[in-house]
Design an enzyme around this catalytic site. Structure first.
Site, PDB file in Angstrom:
ATOM      1  N   TRP A 136      37.947  60.197  40.490  1.00 49.55           N
ATOM      2  CA  TRP A 136      38.049  61.171  39.386  1.00 49.55           C
ATOM      3  C   TRP A 136      36.817  62.064  39.320  1.00 49.55           C
ATOM      4  CZ3 TRP A 136      35.033  61.981  35.015  1.00 49.55           C
ATOM      5  CH2 TRP A 136      35.587  62.775  34.018  1.00 49.55           C
ATOM      6  N   HIS A 137      35.667  61.500  39.666  1.00 49.91           N
ATOM      7  CA  HIS A 137      34.429  62.268  39.536  1.00 49.91           C
ATOM      8  C   HIS A 137      34.272  63.343  40.599  1.00 49.91           C
ATOM      9  CE1 HIS A 137      33.126  59.123  36.698  1.00 49.91           C
ATOM     10  NE2 HIS A 137      32.303  60.039  36.254  1.00 49.91           N
ATOM     11  N   GLY A 138      34.923  63.217  41.737  1.00 47.23           N
ATOM     12  CA  GLY A 138      34.774  64.272  42.729  1.00 47.23           C
ATOM     13  C   GLY A 138      35.409  63.930  44.057  1.00 47.23           C
TER      14      GLY A 138
END
Length: 520
Positions: free
Chosen positions: A351-353
């Site tokens: 989700w973060h990248g």
């Protein structure tokens, strides 16, 4: 546009507040929605269409699932909502990364580079789709904050299905919930059920507004006076990540510089994220909204389990309620519980990248959560507090290396340098001389007196000693003394005035002010 900018602090926010309190109450939501769309579209006006499409689609899914629930259905609608929202997120955030990985695999199988199509070749140059979806480099545009507003819109549909929130038939109210600018691009992730009533009816009083102003100033100070100063130090050492800095070559990285870099980044990311959350919560109070806390001094935790109860609380609870528990949580035996934790934190990292470093970071935390469930946490609880606290800080800081590094190779070499295992000879050519890397890359090159001051303030601010002192003062000193509360209030106002003035000076001077959320 972001909160820590001259344009926002001295133009956008005063204008929005002025109009908000002048117009009739029935028009305030309309004005807030217009302001929120302008805020989001300021940098890239075209890409706001993506968010509008998400809003309309999830509003329709909410109506659909509400009707389906009346006849005992709705799961199929939720499944369609999952496909739509995750599809939107995957397309804009991960297509370039997946395409690059597939291209590398094909090259390894013998394909020629000229035979590989590019993403840009899929869209006719000059067409509306090409303009909307692709940037000047031919890559898919990354809408800022897409992970945040997608999760919010998606949770609205799920809450309606679960009967945790009433369906909203007014499209503009759903749009305001998703697009509300205080929490739009960096959270906290606000649940629909928590603000549904506030969207329809809320009251702004002087006390709430003053609380909002104070909270905003505290967050602005965290961002400009601590996070930005630490960021310059960390970016000079790590390099890359659109920072404009080259960074220290891994073969020349010394142990002292490596630790300086990760300490600076550890403080940067906390004060950046928590500062932005403070500003968002403060802005919410100014307009009559109450958002839940997003950080609770995570660096004082004594385990990774406790850390995730304190760090980015809105995200960790979102994954808990909408993924971990539906997967079975801890109700299906130890083995399934451990697997669920790994899956959740794998997806949390993703989700973060779109980078393998984020995946490894998520798995890294998932593994430690499993180890603590197995028995590591109970072992630490029987030891002295300083030992469990040292364990937490060490694990988190090593994890931040993966989070900040540009590649897994850089992360591995950086961690090696932290623990005295340099990757090179540690000899550097300086003119006609060959000298030790520690003589060239010494900490004084990357940390000024201002940097050390910011690090010291960050270390102090990471611990809740200020609230403790205030509580002690009120309970002991102020008891029976009429002037003491007034003295405390004057001191607080003076302190906030100093923080705001200093922050304004930093913004006006164009000091280093990275926007960390573009990756999320």
């Amino acid at each position: 546009m972001n909160f820590s900018s001259v344009l926002f602090v001295f133009a956008f926010l005063p204008l929005v507040l002025s109009v908000y309190f002048v117009v009739r109450p029935s028009l305030r939501n309309v004005w807030l929605l217009i302001a929120s769309l302008v805020f989001y579209a300021w940098g890239e006006p075209v890409i706001v269409l993506v968010m509008l499409a998400s809003i309309v689609a999830n509003w329709a899914f909410g109506l659909w699932v509400d009707r389906a629930r009346t006849v005992g259905g709705g799961r199929g609608v939720v499944a369609l909502a999952v496909v739509f929202n995750l599809g939107l997120l995957v397309f804009f955030k991960y297509t370039d990364w997946l395409w690059s990985g597939a291209s590398e695999a094909l090259l390894a199988l013998g394909w020629r580079n000229d035979d590989l199509p590019t993403i840009g070749s899929l869209f006719e140059r000059g067409s509306n789709l090409h303009t909307i979806l692709l940037d000047d480099r031919g890559q898919i545009r990354l809408p800022i904050g897409i992970s945040f507003f997608t999760f919010q819109a998606f949770s609205y549909v799920i809450d309606v299905y679960r009967r945790d929130g009433r369906v909203q038939r007014n499209l503009f109210d759903v749009a305001l919930y998703v697009a509300l600018f205080p929490q739009l691009i960096a959270g906290p992730i606000v649940r629909y059920r928590d603000v549904a009533e506030q969207i329809v009816h809320r009251v702004v009083n002087l006390e709430g507004f003053a609380l909002g102003v104070r909270r905003f100033i505290i967050g602005l100070g965290k961002k400009t006076l601590i996070a930005n100063v630490c960021a310059q130090c960390a970016d000079q050492i790590f390099g890359g990540n659109n920072s404009g800095f080259v960074g220290v070559a891994m073969g020349e990285m010394t142990t002292a510089v490596a630790w300086l870099g990760i300490v600076a980044y550890t403080l940067q990311i906390y004060f950046d994220f928590s500062g932005y959350s403070d500003m968002a919560i403060g802005l919410g109070h100014m307009f009559g909204f109450t958002f839940k806390e997003n950080f609770a001094y995570p660096y004082i935790a004594r385990s990774i389990t406790d850390f995730w109860r304190r760090w980015h609380i809105s995200l960790s609870t979102w994954f808990r309620d909408y993924l971990y528990i539906p997967l079975g949580g801890n109700r299906s035996g130890k083995g399934r519980t451990y697997l669920n934790l790994i899956v959740v934190f794998f997806l949390c990292g993703l989700w973060h990248g779109a980078n393998l470093t984020f995946l490894v970071w998520g798995l890294y935390h998932g593994v430690f959560l499993v180890l603590e469930r197995i028995g590591l946490q109970s072992f630490l609880e029987r030891r002295m507090r300083w030992l469990s606290h040292a364990y937490l800080l060490l694990v988190v800081m090593v994890g931040w290396v993966f989070f900040r590094a540009n590649t897994l190779e850089q992360a591995a070499l950086y961690i090696g340098a932290m623990f005295g295992f340099p990757s090179g000879s540690q000899l550097v050519t300086a003119g006609e001389l060959v000298v030790s890397a520690s003589d060239v890359h010494h900490v004084g090159l990357y940390a000024s007196s201002l940097t050390w001051f910011a690090i010291a303030c960050g270390c102090v601010g990471s611990v809740p000693w200020i609230p403790a002192v205030v509580d002690w003062y009120r309970s002991r000193v102020a008891a029976g003394n009429r002037l003491s509360p007034a003295v405390l209030e004057v001191a607080a106002v003076a302190g906030l005035a100093i923080v705001f003035a200093r922050s304004a000076m930093e913004l006006a001077a164009g000091a280093y002010n990275p926007f960390i959320y573009f990756r999320f």
